[in-house]
Design a protein around this motif. Sequence first.
Motif, PDB file in Angstrom:
ATOM      1  N   ALA A  49       0.809  -1.210   0.000  1.00  0.00           N
ATOM      2  CA  ALA A  49       0.000   0.000   0.000  1.00  0.00           C
ATOM      3  C   ALA A  49       0.844   1.263   0.000  1.00  0.00           C
ATOM      4  CB  ALA A  49      -0.928   0.000   1.218  1.00  0.00           C
ATOM      5  N   ALA A  50       2.110   1.148   0.388  1.00  0.00           N
ATOM      6  CA  ALA A  50       2.997   2.315   0.388  1.00  0.00           C
ATOM      7  C   ALA A  50       3.248   2.836  -1.021  1.00  0.00           C
ATOM      8  CB  ALA A  50       4.335   1.962   1.046  1.00  0.00           C
ATOM      9  N   GLU A  51       3.032   1.998  -2.026  1.00  0.00           N
ATOM     10  CA  GLU A  51       3.237   2.384  -3.426  1.00  0.00           C
ATOM     11  C   GLU A  51       1.999   1.965  -4.216  1.00  0.00           C
ATOM     12  OE1 GLU A  51       3.776   3.617  -6.691  1.00  0.00           O
ATOM     13  OE2 GLU A  51       5.642   3.980  -5.565  1.00  0.00           O
ATOM     14  N   PRO A  52       1.119   2.918  -4.583  1.00  0.00           N
ATOM     15  CA  PRO A  52      -0.142   2.575  -5.261  1.00  0.00           C
ATOM     16  C   PRO A  52       0.032   1.687  -6.483  1.00  0.00           C
ATOM     17  CG  PRO A  52      -0.158   4.877  -4.607  1.00  0.00           C
ATOM     18  CD  PRO A  52       1.221   4.361  -4.320  1.00  0.00           C
ATOM     19  N   ALA A  53       1.067   1.956  -7.291  1.00  0.00           N
ATOM     20  CA  ALA A  53       1.274   1.145  -8.494  1.00  0.00           C
ATOM     21  C   ALA A  53       1.600  -0.290  -8.120  1.00  0.00           C
ATOM     22  CB  ALA A  53       2.399   1.735  -9.339  1.00  0.00           C
ATOM     23  N   ARG A 151      12.779  11.407 -17.617  1.00  0.00           N
ATOM     24  CA  ARG A 151      11.782  10.390 -17.965  1.00  0.00           C
ATOM     25  C   ARG A 151      11.826   9.270 -16.927  1.00  0.00           C
ATOM     26  NH1 ARG A 151      12.308   9.917 -24.573  1.00  0.00           N
ATOM     27  NH2 ARG A 151      12.222  12.171 -24.987  1.00  0.00           N
ATOM     28  N   ARG A 152      10.932   9.353 -15.964  1.00  0.00           N
ATOM     29  CA  ARG A 152      10.868   8.332 -14.927  1.00  0.00           C
ATOM     30  C   ARG A 152      10.159   7.087 -15.467  1.00  0.00           C
ATOM     31  NH1 ARG A 152      14.689   9.578 -11.281  1.00  0.00           N
ATOM     32  NH2 ARG A 152      14.402  11.650 -10.347  1.00  0.00           N
ATOM     33  N   PRO A 153      10.648   5.901 -15.125  1.00  0.00           N
ATOM     34  CA  PRO A 153      10.025   4.676 -15.637  1.00  0.00           C
ATOM     35  C   PRO A 153       8.665   4.441 -14.989  1.00  0.00           C
ATOM     36  CG  PRO A 153      11.702   4.133 -14.016  1.00  0.00           C
ATOM     37  CD  PRO A 153      11.805   5.613 -14.244  1.00  0.00           C
ATOM     38  N   ASP A 154       7.771   3.820 -15.729  1.00  0.00           N
ATOM     39  CA  ASP A 154       6.457   3.466 -15.206  1.00  0.00           C
ATOM     40  C   ASP A 154       6.599   2.251 -14.283  1.00  0.00           C
ATOM     41  OD1 ASP A 154       3.572   3.286 -15.012  1.00  0.00           O
ATOM     42  OD2 ASP A 154       3.736   1.557 -16.349  1.00  0.00           O
ATOM     43  N   PRO A 155       6.178   2.354 -13.015  1.00  0.00           N
ATOM     44  CA  PRO A 155       6.344   1.223 -12.092  1.00  0.00           C
ATOM     45  C   PRO A 155       5.695  -0.064 -12.589  1.00  0.00           C
ATOM     46  CG  PRO A 155       5.749   3.221 -10.892  1.00  0.00           C
ATOM     47  CD  PRO A 155       5.607   3.532 -12.339  1.00  0.00           C
ATOM     48  N   ALA A 157       5.284  -0.968 -15.671  1.00  0.00           N
ATOM     49  CA  ALA A 157       6.125  -1.522 -16.734  1.00  0.00           C
ATOM     50  C   ALA A 157       7.351  -2.206 -16.144  1.00  0.00           C
ATOM     51  CB  ALA A 157       6.546  -0.409 -17.693  1.00  0.00           C
ATOM     52  N   LEU A 158       7.925  -1.630 -15.093  1.00  0.00           N
ATOM     53  CA  LEU A 158       9.077  -2.252 -14.437  1.00  0.00           C
ATOM     54  C   LEU A 158       8.710  -3.611 -13.848  1.00  0.00           C
ATOM     55  CD1 LEU A 158      10.596   0.835 -12.573  1.00  0.00           C
ATOM     56  CD2 LEU A 158      11.600  -0.369 -14.535  1.00  0.00           C
ATOM     57  N   LEU A 159       7.563  -3.681 -13.195  1.00  0.00           N
ATOM     58  CA  LEU A 159       7.142  -4.919 -12.546  1.00  0.00           C
ATOM     59  C   LEU A 159       6.749  -5.980 -13.565  1.00  0.00           C
ATOM     60  CD1 LEU A 159       5.079  -3.160  -9.766  1.00  0.00           C
ATOM     61  CD2 LEU A 159       7.061  -4.637  -9.330  1.00  0.00           C
ATOM     62  N   ASN A 160       5.918  -5.590 -14.518  1.00  0.00           N
ATOM     63  CA  ASN A 160       5.459  -6.565 -15.515  1.00  0.00           C
ATOM     64  C   ASN A 160       6.588  -6.998 -16.433  1.00  0.00           C
ATOM     65  OD1 ASN A 160       2.605  -6.909 -14.928  1.00  0.00           O
ATOM     66  ND2 ASN A 160       2.367  -4.769 -15.530  1.00  0.00           N
ATOM     67  N   GLY A 161       7.508  -6.055 -16.723  1.00  0.00           N
ATOM     68  CA  GLY A 161       8.649  -6.407 -17.564  1.00  0.00           C
ATOM     69  C   GLY A 161       9.533  -7.441 -16.904  1.00  0.00           C
ATOM     70  N   LEU A 162       9.796  -7.247 -15.618  1.00  0.00           N
ATOM     71  CA  LEU A 162      10.617  -8.220 -14.894  1.00  0.00           C
ATOM     72  C   LEU A 162       9.897  -9.554 -14.777  1.00  0.00           C
ATOM     73  CD1 LEU A 162      13.138  -8.872 -13.218  1.00  0.00           C
ATOM     74  CD2 LEU A 162      11.921  -7.997 -11.211  1.00  0.00           C
ATOM     75  N   LEU A 163       8.615  -9.519 -14.496  1.00  0.00           N
ATOM     76  CA  LEU A 163       7.831 -10.745 -14.350  1.00  0.00           C
ATOM     77  C   LEU A 163       7.845 -11.568 -15.636  1.00  0.00           C
ATOM     78  CD1 LEU A 163       5.824 -12.461 -12.651  1.00  0.00           C
ATOM     79  CD2 LEU A 163       3.995 -11.037 -13.610  1.00  0.00           C
ATOM     80  N   ALA A 164       7.760 -10.873 -16.775  1.00  0.00           N
ATOM     81  CA  ALA A 164       7.669 -11.580 -18.053  1.00  0.00           C
ATOM     82  C   ALA A 164       9.024 -11.965 -18.635  1.00  0.00           C
ATOM     83  CB  ALA A 164       6.914 -10.704 -19.060  1.00  0.00           C
ATOM     84  N   SER A 165      10.094 -11.410 -18.101  1.00  0.00           N
ATOM     85  CA  SER A 165      11.407 -11.630 -18.715  1.00  0.00           C
ATOM     86  C   SER A 165      11.915 -13.050 -18.468  1.00  0.00           C
ATOM     87  CB  SER A 165      12.413 -10.625 -18.166  1.00  0.00           C
ATOM     88  OG  SER A 165      13.699 -10.887 -18.672  1.00  0.00           O
TER      89      SER A 165
END
Length: 540
Positions: A49-53, A151-155, A157-165
């Motif tokens: 909950a500390a990070e909405p994304a 250009r800050r990365p989209d959280p 995208a960071l999470l889903n990108g790592l999950l799918a890699s």
Amino acid sequence: MTASCLGVGRAALVAMMMAGAALAPFVAAGPARAQMLSGFAQAVAETAAAEPALAAFYAARGHAPLWTTAEAASRRAAFFAALDQADANGLPVARYRAEELRARFAAIETERERGQLDAAMSLAYLAWARDISSGALEPKKIDAGIVREIRRPDPQALLNGLLASPAPARFLRDLAPKSPRYAALVKARLDLQAEIATGGWGPEVAAKRLGPGDSGPGVIALRDRLIRMGYLRRSVSATYDGDLHRAVQTYQLDQGIKADGVAGEGTLARINRTPEERMKSILVALERLRWMNGLDLGKRHIWVNLPDFTARIVDDGKMSFETVTVVGMNQGDRRTPEFSDVMEMMVINPSWSVPRSITVKEYLPMMQRNPGAAGHIQLVDSRGRAVARESVNFAAYNARNFPFAMRQPPSNGNALGLVKFLFPNPYNIYLHDTPSKSLFQKDVRAFSHGCIRVGRPFDLAYALLAAQEADPEGYFKSVLKTGAETTVKLRDPVPVHLVYFTAFPNAQGRIEYRDDVYGRDAALFAALDKAGVALAPLTN
């Protein structure tokens, strides 16, 4: 519920997880399993909950674990390996709490603890990924002159990108800047750390001036220091010989100062700087490159390094043109800002529309004392019509209510010279010629009101026009000869990057250093230091 209540000891439970066995299958089916999963999910939701994304990411997956299952072993190992390199990248290591997270893996007893740890790992990952890919600081909060859009990365995208890699180590590695500059600066950081660990570059050179023919302790100290810095081969000579002369020249070139081979006061002051001082420049440079990560520099672009007082055209990664520059003076709003934009046009035979701040702060007081002051500059009304000086009572106005603007027509003496290069921006910054050529001979060239004066403006114009004119020099001179103000649009607009690097690699692989002319690096390093970035390697 403890691990022992589930019928398996804590050590065995953790060992199975870390070795690749998922935790959930070891829990009995029915209400006990539902209770266990509910405890995990609730802990994940509370911590995320500390990070909405992050909360949204877990919710969309039914709060399934990202780090604490058998399938996550390679992901987990890759992330911890990346955290082990955080210091080498000049990042605030303590922010990611790697050792604490490792310890928590070894101490899990309940599903609630596992859920808390899974979300904590994700929070650490997002913090690290954001820092390595786009910088650990918010520069605008530190210096108002750094107006670069980051250009800050989209959280998600960071999470889903790592999950799918399928290759998490590669995915994490690719988040850092890929430029050769960044890799060279990371190497320089490691080299400097090694120098610091072994006591630095030796004793300072206790002399005011050393030159060819000199000998004695000062020359020996200079020789030994340059050897340690990598500018001179090992020798036992106590005389300022040809080898030492050439080494000093090379060092001076790398400092952007007059390369006469004589170790004068300015040269020795730089040679006597410590590895720790140089490390600060390296750390700030790494951070600045992270701010630019993801920015398309352009196949052809213009790179203006403010403390280097140069502007370069870069084509396909190689410099094709270079000129010296004069930048904004180190006063208030006259410091040239840092940002990127796109050059769209040049103006040949430009007029100079005097900025409002200069009009009311500099020229109005002059005209109040003498209405004919700065007579080479026209007074114009709101409709752009010239106004006779004798018709104006300058004493009746102040900086707030002065109703006129000022404009200097095209001429050889125009403040903008004979050509200016425009990349329209909110800061009214551009490159231009100047009639004040003598300032280009100085080592430190911070004298303008903020715009960038170019030492070779005609050659810059020819280089830019070459992309659209068969005879760029002939075309430019034909327009110049008319004396009329003429706007020439660039068929292919060119990205312009106004940057501030006091440390950067050269073509020979050495790191060049420049002075912190605006004090921006000092402020940024203070912020990095406060955030937890260490000069030397962290030790347990």
